[in-house]
Design a protein around this motif. Structure first.
Motif, PDB file in Angstrom:
ATOM      1  N   THR A 289      34.765  35.786  40.098  1.00 23.80           N
ATOM      2  CA  THR A 289      33.252  35.898  39.424  1.00 23.80           C
ATOM      3  C   THR A 289      32.643  34.538  39.323  1.00 23.80           C
ATOM      4  O   THR A 289      31.272  34.661  39.482  1.00 23.80           O
ATOM      5  N   ILE A 290      33.424  33.344  39.186  1.00 22.54           N
ATOM      6  CA  ILE A 290      32.551  32.098  39.281  1.00 22.54           C
ATOM      7  C   ILE A 290      32.750  31.444  40.465  1.00 22.54           C
ATOM      8  O   ILE A 290      32.064  30.323  40.626  1.00 22.54           O
ATOM      9  N   GLY A 291      33.025  32.097  41.462  1.00 21.95           N
ATOM     10  CA  GLY A 291      32.755  31.737  42.821  1.00 21.95           C
ATOM     11  C   GLY A 291      33.903  30.781  43.446  1.00 21.95           C
ATOM     12  O   GLY A 291      33.886  30.224  44.354  1.00 21.95           O
ATOM     13  N   GLU A 292      34.950  30.472  42.481  1.00 21.88           N
ATOM     14  CA  GLU A 292      36.252  29.644  42.815  1.00 21.88           C
ATOM     15  C   GLU A 292      37.299  30.852  43.800  1.00 21.88           C
ATOM     16  O   GLU A 292      38.278  31.030  43.386  1.00 21.88           O
ATOM     17  N   THR A 293      36.817  31.207  45.091  1.00 27.10           N
ATOM     18  CA  THR A 293      37.684  32.007  45.845  1.00 27.10           C
ATOM     19  C   THR A 293      38.877  31.358  46.242  1.00 27.10           C
ATOM     20  O   THR A 293      40.108  32.286  45.997  1.00 27.10           O
ATOM     21  N   GLY A 294      38.963  30.113  46.743  1.00 28.30           N
ATOM     22  CA  GLY A 294      40.199  29.473  47.167  1.00 28.30           C
ATOM     23  C   GLY A 294      41.146  29.374  45.973  1.00 28.30           C
ATOM     24  O   GLY A 294      42.264  29.510  46.042  1.00 28.30           O
ATOM     25  N   TRP A 295      40.596  29.020  44.728  1.00 21.78           N
ATOM     26  CA  TRP A 295      41.578  28.990  43.727  1.00 21.78           C
ATOM     27  C   TRP A 295      42.032  30.284  43.468  1.00 21.78           C
ATOM     28  O   TRP A 295      43.337  30.223  42.733  1.00 21.78           O
ATOM     29  N   ALA A 296      41.434  31.312  43.246  1.00 24.09           N
ATOM     30  CA  ALA A 296      41.818  32.710  43.081  1.00 24.09           C
ATOM     31  C   ALA A 296      42.739  32.956  43.773  1.00 24.09           C
ATOM     32  O   ALA A 296      44.000  33.625  43.360  1.00 24.09           O
ATOM     33  N   ILE A 297      42.800  32.894  45.433  1.00 25.96           N
ATOM     34  CA  ILE A 297      43.761  33.290  46.217  1.00 25.96           C
ATOM     35  C   ILE A 297      45.034  32.191  45.693  1.00 25.96           C
ATOM     36  O   ILE A 297      46.168  32.792  45.971  1.00 25.96           O
ATOM     37  N   PHE A 298      44.793  31.066  45.653  1.00 30.95           N
ATOM     38  CA  PHE A 298      46.147  30.249  45.298  1.00 30.95           C
ATOM     39  C   PHE A 298      46.879  31.043  44.028  1.00 30.95           C
ATOM     40  O   PHE A 298      47.886  30.751  44.135  1.00 30.95           O
ATOM     41  N   LEU A 299      45.992  31.356  42.978  1.00 35.13           N
ATOM     42  CA  LEU A 299      46.511  31.752  41.888  1.00 35.13           C
ATOM     43  C   LEU A 299      47.354  32.891  42.306  1.00 35.13           C
ATOM     44  O   LEU A 299      48.573  33.334  41.357  1.00 35.13           O
ATOM     45  N   ILE A 300      47.004  33.965  43.128  1.00 34.41           N
ATOM     46  CA  ILE A 300      47.558  35.107  43.321  1.00 34.41           C
ATOM     47  C   ILE A 300      48.895  34.628  44.151  1.00 34.41           C
ATOM     48  O   ILE A 300      50.037  35.084  43.795  1.00 34.41           O
ATOM     49  N   VAL A 301      48.950  34.051  45.095  1.00 35.51           N
ATOM     50  CA  VAL A 301      50.161  33.316  45.766  1.00 35.51           C
ATOM     51  C   VAL A 301      51.009  32.657  44.988  1.00 35.51           C
ATOM     52  O   VAL A 301      52.398  33.028  44.666  1.00 35.51           O
ATOM     53  N   TRP A 302      50.482  31.728  43.868  1.00 35.14           N
ATOM     54  CA  TRP A 302      51.346  31.181  42.886  1.00 35.14           C
ATOM     55  C   TRP A 302      52.117  32.116  42.075  1.00 35.14           C
ATOM     56  O   TRP A 302      53.409  32.075  41.552  1.00 35.14           O
ATOM     57  N   SER A 303      51.500  33.201  41.390  1.00 43.85           N
ATOM     58  CA  SER A 303      52.085  34.099  40.357  1.00 43.85           C
ATOM     59  C   SER A 303      53.072  35.059  41.215  1.00 43.85           C
ATOM     60  O   SER A 303      53.840  35.241  40.752  1.00 43.85           O
ATOM     61  N   VAL A 304      52.629  35.510  42.365  1.00 37.63           N
ATOM     62  CA  VAL A 304      53.670  36.310  43.098  1.00 37.63           C
ATOM     63  C   VAL A 304      54.946  35.769  43.114  1.00 37.63           C
ATOM     64  O   VAL A 304      56.181  35.865  43.237  1.00 37.63           O
ATOM     65  N   MET A 305      55.035  34.134  43.576  1.00 37.45           N
ATOM     66  CA  MET A 305      56.010  33.358  43.900  1.00 37.45           C
ATOM     67  C   MET A 305      56.839  33.191  42.832  1.00 37.45           C
ATOM     68  O   MET A 305      57.992  33.452  42.752  1.00 37.45           O
TER      69      MET A 305
END
Length: 381
Positions: A289-305
């Protein structure tokens, strides 16, 4: 002859009365001695009561890591003191430093929230962004309430005030809980230091006591208890603590506010299936929502790992054999320990519940063996 018989009878009567008096005196002495021992035991309990939870955790930590202490002592050429110091220092790093960082992070967040509230009081609450109204279910109502609050509605402010007071009280109570937890863990690690150094004699004494209480099964019960504690400390507490630290690192890298606090919440929710999603999914949505799409994708990958791959690996390598414990009991031990013993109960509660459960199961096996007359299979420690 009659006089001799009378004299003998009189002596016998006198001896019997003296024996009765002696028995009565011995009974009084035993009662007094038991009363003194009871008073002494109560006094010792009252003195140790403030440190009871720290003492228990120090003992559990020492028992569960004793094989490491033995190997490290051999590697250091038999220097028990050096091994005890190194293990205690490692425990400080694992248990105490994250807690201190959590308290520091909480204090910083409280200061930021207080400053933001003061700013809002002076300049007014900003109007909500448009995306709030698009949130399913409660988005429109929350947007309307936020708009009334930004417009200076007294009714909206009065509605919000009780929740602000409750939140303030909860934050202060949580801060006090963390402060007492730091002190308790510090004391427990000092206790563990002395137990590492002098634990061999204590282990011999404990083994002797168990042999007197449980007979030939005493050493076996001691092995079962040690194996259970090791399973919980490594497989449950160790795994959850590692995942919480890794989750906090991921939140911090992605720039999510309150990263250490969110990681602490993951410590609890890791025991619940898909529980950590309740933490990292809202954080990911916030980044989008704040426009940090790259960090959002990083957090998804990190959390799944962290919560899938790393969790599976940790539980495989850290959980000892013979630790098939109901996860619900561990979860109850976690929250029950927190309510009963304070912050240190997060570690102490699951260990006590698991130990009690395992010993009850062992006792049931012993009863089955006694009734059937066949030896029961001993669980591995």
């Amino acid at each position: 002859m009659i006089d001799r018989h009378l004299g003998s009878a009189a002596q016998t009567t006198g001896l019997g009365s003296r024996l009765r008096r002696n028995d009565g005196d011995h009974l009084v002495e035993r009662v007094v001695a038991l009363a003194c021992l009871l008073i002494l035991a109560i006094g010792c309990y009252l003195v140790m009561k403030p440190f009871l939870s720290a003492l228990l955790w120090g003992i559990i930590l020492t028992i569960s890591t004793w094989p490491m202490h033995v190997r490290l002592t051999r590697a250091l050429g038999g220097r028990t003191g050096a091994s005890a110091a190194l293990l205690t220092l490692a425990a400080f790093t694992v248990f105490l430093i994250p807690l201190v960082l959590l308290g520091h992070n909480l204090a910083e967040n409280v200061a930021q929230i207080a400053a933001k509230l003061q700013e809002w009081r002076n300049s007014g609450v900003p109007y909500p962004p448009p995306w709030v109204e698009t949130v399913p279910l409660l988005g429109s109502r929350f947007h309307a309430f936020w708009s009334d609050l930004a417009a200076g509605s007294v009714e909206a402010a009065a509605t919000l005030e009780p929740y602000v007071q409750h939140a303030r009280a909860w934050i202060l109570g949580f801060g006090a809980l963390i402060g007492s937890g730091v002190l308790q863990i510090f004391i427990s690690l000092l206790i563990a230091l002395f137990l590492y150094r002098d634990g061999q004699r204590a282990a011999v004494a404990l083994s002797s006591v168990l042999e007197r209480l449980a007979g030939r099964r005493g050493p076996h019960l001691l092995d079962v208890a040690a194996g259970t504690l090791k399973s919980v400390v490594y497989g449950i507490i160790g795994t959850n603590l590692t995942e919480a630290v890794l989750a906090a690192i991921g939140f911090w890298i992605a720039g999510v506010p309150g990263a250490i606090l969110l990681g602490f919440l993951c410590f609890f929710l890791t025991l619940v299936p898909v529980g950590p999603i309740l933490i990292w999914l809202p954080a990911t949505i916030w980044l989008f929502t704040i426009g940090e799409t790259g960090w959002a994708i990083f957090l998804i990958v990190w959390s799944v790992m962290v919560f899938s791959v790393i969790e599976a690996l940790l539980r495989t390598f850290l959980v000892s054999r013979g630790s098939d414990l109901p996860m619900m009991m561990i979860l109850l031990g976690l929250f029950g320990g927190l309510l009963t013993f304070g912050f240190i109960g997060l570690f102490l509660g699951p260990c006590l519940i698991a130990l009690g459960y395992t010993l009850v199961m062992e006792w049931i096996g012993m009863e089955k063996e006694r009734r059937s007359g066949k030896p029961a299979a001993h669980s591995e420690a």
